[in-house]
Design an enzyme around this catalytic site. Sequence first.
Site, PDB file in Angstrom:
ATOM      1  N   SER A 121      74.151  38.434  42.308  1.00  0.00           N
ATOM      2  CA  SER A 121      74.692  39.751  42.655  1.00  0.00           C
ATOM      3  C   SER A 121      75.326  40.352  41.413  1.00  0.00           C
ATOM      4  O   SER A 121      75.711  39.621  40.489  1.00  0.00           O
ATOM      5  CB  SER A 121      75.778  39.594  43.730  1.00  0.00           C
ATOM      6  N   TYR A 145      83.295  36.084  48.392  1.00  0.00           N
ATOM      7  CA  TYR A 145      81.937  36.449  47.949  1.00  0.00           C
ATOM      8  C   TYR A 145      81.853  36.506  46.424  1.00  0.00           C
ATOM      9  O   TYR A 145      80.941  35.931  45.809  1.00  0.00           O
ATOM     10  CB  TYR A 145      81.557  37.796  48.572  1.00  0.00           C
TER      11      TYR A 145
END
Length: 271
Positions: A156, A169
């Site tokens: 990501s 996350y």
Amino acid sequence: MASTDLHSLSGQAAIVTGSSSGIGAAVALELARAGADVVVNYHGDENGAQATVDEIAAMGRRSFKVKADVGKEADVIAMFDEAEAQLGPVDIVVSNSGLQKDASLTDMTIEDWNLVINTNLTGAFLVGREAVRRFRKKGRREAVSRSLGKLIFDSSVHQTIPWAFHVNYAASKGGLKLLMESIAQEVSSEGIRVNAVGPGAIATDINRMEREKAGGLDAMLALIPYGRVGDPVDVGRVVAFLASDASDYIVGQTIFVDGGMTLHPSFKGNG
Ligand code: BGC
């Protein structure tokens, strides 16, 4: 001799974790479009997995679904066993499964923390470890690829951009960056290529609520210099490239697929 079309994945078998929907499904389809047979892994969404399998079969490639929780060691090993039993040696492994469980730091429960770390980071470790073990056992297949195996992680932009209210996350993706790079450093000399993609805002269920809430889409677009939210296939195409001999000299890199999000556009005219 490998195929003269360096983008071709013909004759190769792939596993894509979390390919019942979203980016994983698009990755599975793009690998199949390039010629690979594909194992579609899912955890909860069996119908989604079947839909991916059906689309791949319609392209004339072999595909089947396997239920496995990537955070569980025994599930991961069983998934690879099943893949090899049905498709033979696995040449391409895409560790894609990931989830969010968002909360402010002080509201984040240990369960929220553990679930995200277990799927996004421990899952990547288990899948990456098993991929390398199986690549070694399989040996090089020069007829289909120059490398012994290709391992690709779906990371990501948040492996580098800090993300308030998403500390679990962001920590999982920051960890994934060094997991990927350290594995690459460890195994590249054997001819195993390890890389990652770093998606930005891609239109999937993971950010649907953010995109659909009032003002959400505009706020997201303000973070994307290129001016559009990404489509899953934008990422799928890059993963197919990283899985192919066309990228044979790319080792240990993260390719951001983010419309420029990592350029920190809020600094344009500021700072
Ligand atoms: C997250 C999305 C988010 C994007 C950009 C991704 O890793 O899963 O929810 O929209 O990063 O911030």
